[in-house]
Design a protein around this motif. Sequence first.
Motif, PDB file in Angstrom:
ATOM      1  N   VAL A 132      52.695  44.001  40.541  1.00 19.99           N
ATOM      2  CA  VAL A 132      53.065  44.803  39.572  1.00 19.99           C
ATOM      3  C   VAL A 132      52.014  45.786  39.235  1.00 19.99           C
ATOM      4  O   VAL A 132      50.752  45.423  39.194  1.00 19.99           O
ATOM      5  N   ARG A 133      52.015  46.980  39.314  1.00 20.20           N
ATOM      6  CA  ARG A 133      50.822  47.947  39.060  1.00 20.20           C
ATOM      7  C   ARG A 133      50.883  48.043  37.575  1.00 20.20           C
ATOM      8  O   ARG A 133      51.898  48.695  37.073  1.00 20.20           O
ATOM      9  N   VAL A 134      49.900  47.899  36.879  1.00 20.85           N
ATOM     10  CA  VAL A 134      49.786  48.042  35.375  1.00 20.85           C
ATOM     11  C   VAL A 134      48.788  49.213  35.153  1.00 20.85           C
ATOM     12  O   VAL A 134      47.746  49.340  35.458  1.00 20.85           O
ATOM     13  N   LEU A 135      49.436  50.272  34.479  1.00 21.25           N
ATOM     14  CA  LEU A 135      48.808  51.425  34.156  1.00 21.25           C
ATOM     15  C   LEU A 135      48.661  51.696  32.497  1.00 21.25           C
ATOM     16  O   LEU A 135      49.604  51.507  32.055  1.00 21.25           O
ATOM     17  N   ILE A 136      47.424  51.934  32.168  1.00 19.65           N
ATOM     18  CA  ILE A 136      46.934  51.992  30.782  1.00 19.65           C
ATOM     19  C   ILE A 136      47.028  53.365  30.622  1.00 19.65           C
ATOM     20  O   ILE A 136      46.306  54.036  31.097  1.00 19.65           O
ATOM     21  N   MET A 137      47.985  54.093  29.829  1.00 22.03           N
ATOM     22  CA  MET A 137      47.968  55.521  29.622  1.00 22.03           C
ATOM     23  C   MET A 137      47.971  55.925  27.963  1.00 22.03           C
ATOM     24  O   MET A 137      48.325  54.953  27.098  1.00 22.03           O
ATOM     25  N   ASN A 138      47.586  56.835  27.957  1.00 24.84           N
ATOM     26  CA  ASN A 138      47.477  57.677  26.666  1.00 24.84           C
ATOM     27  C   ASN A 138      48.526  58.947  26.998  1.00 24.84           C
ATOM     28  O   ASN A 138      47.882  59.804  27.527  1.00 24.84           O
ATOM     29  N   ASP A 148      50.618  60.951  28.889  1.00 19.25           N
ATOM     30  CA  ASP A 148      50.755  61.290  30.099  1.00 19.25           C
ATOM     31  C   ASP A 148      49.585  60.889  31.088  1.00 19.25           C
ATOM     32  O   ASP A 148      49.794  60.984  32.205  1.00 19.25           O
ATOM     33  N   LYS A 149      48.310  60.648  30.615  1.00 20.40           N
ATOM     34  CA  LYS A 149      47.418  60.568  31.194  1.00 20.40           C
ATOM     35  C   LYS A 149      46.944  59.066  31.675  1.00 20.40           C
ATOM     36  O   LYS A 149      47.020  58.289  30.388  1.00 20.40           O
ATOM     37  N   ILE A 150      46.504  58.894  32.719  1.00 19.77           N
ATOM     38  CA  ILE A 150      46.096  57.402  33.093  1.00 19.77           C
ATOM     39  C   ILE A 150      44.855  57.005  32.513  1.00 19.77           C
ATOM     40  O   ILE A 150      43.815  58.052  33.159  1.00 19.77           O
ATOM     41  N   VAL A 151      44.558  56.047  31.914  1.00 17.13           N
ATOM     42  CA  VAL A 151      43.333  55.736  31.499  1.00 17.13           C
ATOM     43  C   VAL A 151      42.599  54.939  32.416  1.00 17.13           C
ATOM     44  O   VAL A 151      41.558  54.846  32.752  1.00 17.13           O
ATOM     45  N   ASP A 152      43.589  53.908  32.783  1.00 20.72           N
ATOM     46  CA  ASP A 152      42.959  52.785  33.649  1.00 20.72           C
ATOM     47  C   ASP A 152      44.198  52.378  34.507  1.00 20.72           C
ATOM     48  O   ASP A 152      45.243  52.230  34.241  1.00 20.72           O
ATOM     49  N   ASP A 153      43.994  51.785  35.691  1.00 20.34           N
ATOM     50  CA  ASP A 153      44.811  51.340  36.710  1.00 20.34           C
ATOM     51  C   ASP A 153      44.419  49.845  36.752  1.00 20.34           C
ATOM     52  O   ASP A 153      43.559  49.428  37.734  1.00 20.34           O
ATOM     53  N   SER A 154      44.930  48.829  36.093  1.00 18.48           N
ATOM     54  CA  SER A 154      44.650  47.477  36.056  1.00 18.48           C
ATOM     55  C   SER A 154      45.334  46.687  36.754  1.00 18.48           C
ATOM     56  O   SER A 154      46.094  45.946  36.017  1.00 18.48           O
ATOM     57  N   SER A 155      45.599  46.820  38.134  1.00 18.64           N
ATOM     58  CA  SER A 155      46.404  46.144  38.666  1.00 18.64           C
ATOM     59  C   SER A 155      46.125  44.638  39.248  1.00 18.64           C
ATOM     60  O   SER A 155      46.995  43.969  39.415  1.00 18.64           O
ATOM     61  N   THR A 156      44.860  44.399  39.223  1.00 22.40           N
ATOM     62  CA  THR A 156      44.051  43.216  39.300  1.00 22.40           C
ATOM     63  C   THR A 156      44.094  42.250  37.931  1.00 22.40           C
ATOM     64  O   THR A 156      43.915  42.996  37.162  1.00 22.40           O
TER      65      THR A 156
END
Length: 183
Positions: free
Chosen positions: A115-121, A123-131
């Motif tokens: 599961v890829r977890v994207l932290i977004m503000n 439409d902008k990706i703030v962090d890609d926290s997949s691990t």
Amino acid sequence: MTGFEIGQTIASGVTALFTICTFGALVWYTIETKKLRISAQKQVTASEKQNEHLLLPILFFVQSKYNANTPETIMIRNIGSGPAFNASTQPMPFGSLKMHFQHPGTIAAGEEHDVRVLIMNGDKIVDDSSTVLLFWNRLGSSFTGGTNVTYKAANNLSHIVTVTFKAEGHQILFEKREQVGIY
């Protein structure tokens, strides 16, 4: 009355008796056939219900097993016996941001996917926290949140599962996997 007339009277009586018996047998056969039809309908209904449960997908989140070569990740797993179609996870509020969970829309029985977890503000990706480590670092040492996973089963019934997870130490605990409903 002659012998011929007596014979005709007896033959008429036997024919009438035979007709009445045939009519009675026909009524009895009709009633038994209706009982069989009702019984068969009940069996078909029970079989359909059983098949619904046999092909029921059950999705939930897990943390991948630790491996020295790869970081731990968040996984979605189907432990049910049927495939899940159109699987999606609702974004989860995270302060003023939102966590978006990306995974395949179709998950076969027994399969699991990262599961890829994207932290977004917005439409902008703030962090890609997949691990798990990145996810944990973003959540902090203590965090509780939840989201809904929706999907369809092979019988086209939709399912919603509420998943509550909690960050404690360096682990993410997926505490509550509740089947909310089928609609």
